[in-house]
Design a protein around this motif. Sequence first.
Motif, short mmCIF file in Angstrom:
data_model
loop_
_atom_site.label_atom_id
_atom_site.label_comp_id
_atom_site.label_asym_id
_atom_site.label_seq_id
_atom_site.Cartn_x
_atom_site.Cartn_y
_atom_site.Cartn_z
N GLU A 18 0.82 -1.21 0.00
CA GLU A 18 0.00 0.00 0.00
C GLU A 18 0.85 1.27 0.00
O GLU A 18 0.42 2.30 -0.53
N PHE A 21 1.13 2.61 -3.38
CA PHE A 21 -0.09 3.28 -3.82
C PHE A 21 -0.17 4.68 -3.21
O PHE A 21 -0.59 5.63 -3.88
N GLU A 25 -0.44 8.02 -5.34
CA GLU A 25 -1.62 8.87 -5.20
C GLU A 25 -1.22 10.31 -4.87
O GLU A 25 -1.86 11.27 -5.33
N LEU A 46 -11.03 7.36 -4.85
CA LEU A 46 -11.52 6.20 -4.11
C LEU A 46 -12.88 5.77 -4.64
O LEU A 46 -13.14 4.56 -4.82
N GLU A 49 -12.34 4.01 -7.91
CA GLU A 49 -11.79 2.67 -7.72
C GLU A 49 -12.89 1.69 -7.29
O GLU A 49 -12.95 0.55 -7.79
N TYR A 58 -9.11 -5.87 -8.24
CA TYR A 58 -8.13 -5.22 -7.37
C TYR A 58 -6.76 -5.15 -8.04
O TYR A 58 -6.44 -5.96 -8.91
N VAL A 60 -2.94 -2.91 -9.23
CA VAL A 60 -2.32 -1.73 -9.84
C VAL A 60 -3.00 -1.34 -11.14
O VAL A 60 -3.20 -0.14 -11.42
N PHE A 63 -6.18 0.46 -10.42
CA PHE A 63 -5.82 1.74 -9.81
C PHE A 63 -5.37 2.74 -10.87
O PHE A 63 -5.78 3.91 -10.88
N THR A 64 -4.54 2.27 -11.80
CA THR A 64 -4.02 3.15 -12.85
C THR A 64 -5.15 3.64 -13.76
O THR A 64 -5.24 4.83 -14.08
N SER A 66 -8.25 3.86 -12.98
CA SER A 66 -9.09 4.77 -12.19
C SER A 66 -8.47 6.16 -12.10
O SER A 66 -9.19 7.16 -12.10
N GLY A 91 1.88 3.60 -13.31
CA GLY A 91 1.34 2.24 -13.16
C GLY A 91 2.36 1.18 -13.53
O GLY A 91 2.52 0.18 -12.82
N TRP A 201 -5.74 0.81 2.54
CA TRP A 201 -6.58 1.40 1.51
C TRP A 201 -7.97 1.69 2.07
O TRP A 201 -8.53 0.90 2.84
#
Length: 239
Positions: A18, A21, A25, A46, A49, A58, A60, A63-64, A66, A91, A201
């Motif tokens: 985390e 991340f 972020e 958030l 995501e 779930y 990377v 996340f990228t 998003s 990412g 997270w």
Amino acid sequence: MTITLVGFDADDTLWHSESHFVVTEERFQALVRPWSEPGDTAAHLLAQERKNLEVFGYGVKGFTLSMVESALELSDNTIPQAAIAEIIGWGKEMMRHPVDLLPGALDVVVEVSTQYQTVLITKGDLFHQESKVAESGLADYFDRVEILTEKTPEQYRRVLGRCGGAHPDSFVMIGNSMRSDVLPVVDMGGVGIHIPHEHLWGHEKVDEPQESERWLRIDSLVELPAMLAELDSRTSLSS
């Protein structure tokens, strides 16, 4: 209690995750600062995501993507193409980041694996998780490795079935997430051991449940062997 199977979470239980991340972020918040304040950016990302979990799952990659979507929405599609390329580069950087074991992880996994059947239970992107497990040097100390799309009581029961049909009341799960590693295991009749990590997270944050002998907390992974020995010595556990 007689323990026959011990499960380990991976990210932020055996190795750092985390924190990568968090750093990314912060970079993202700085990137979109012309259009959004950091607090608003964090809340928007958030929410994005969470909305994308059903599509990307779930990890990377989700996340990228998003971040890309959030950047476009927050900037009303005016963010430069170069900035989108920069996000994608972050990412890729995260996907390639070396595995950094938490203190005591190797020694604890080796010790526990000599006494119990062990299974690594993680969730996320299959390719990335497999890569991290292989790079960690821990794979050979687990009898099984399970990479799930979600951690629910039903999924845990299926894992137990694939581990020789272990009974829930002989199963102990260790992890940093109360939501994913403890509560579902307790719900199905097992024992969850919570090891808090400095970073968690937002999606994983839940209220702490009432005290129970079926969920315990330790401050460090190195305390685990002693905790397992204590559990093994108990004649019974209450709900």
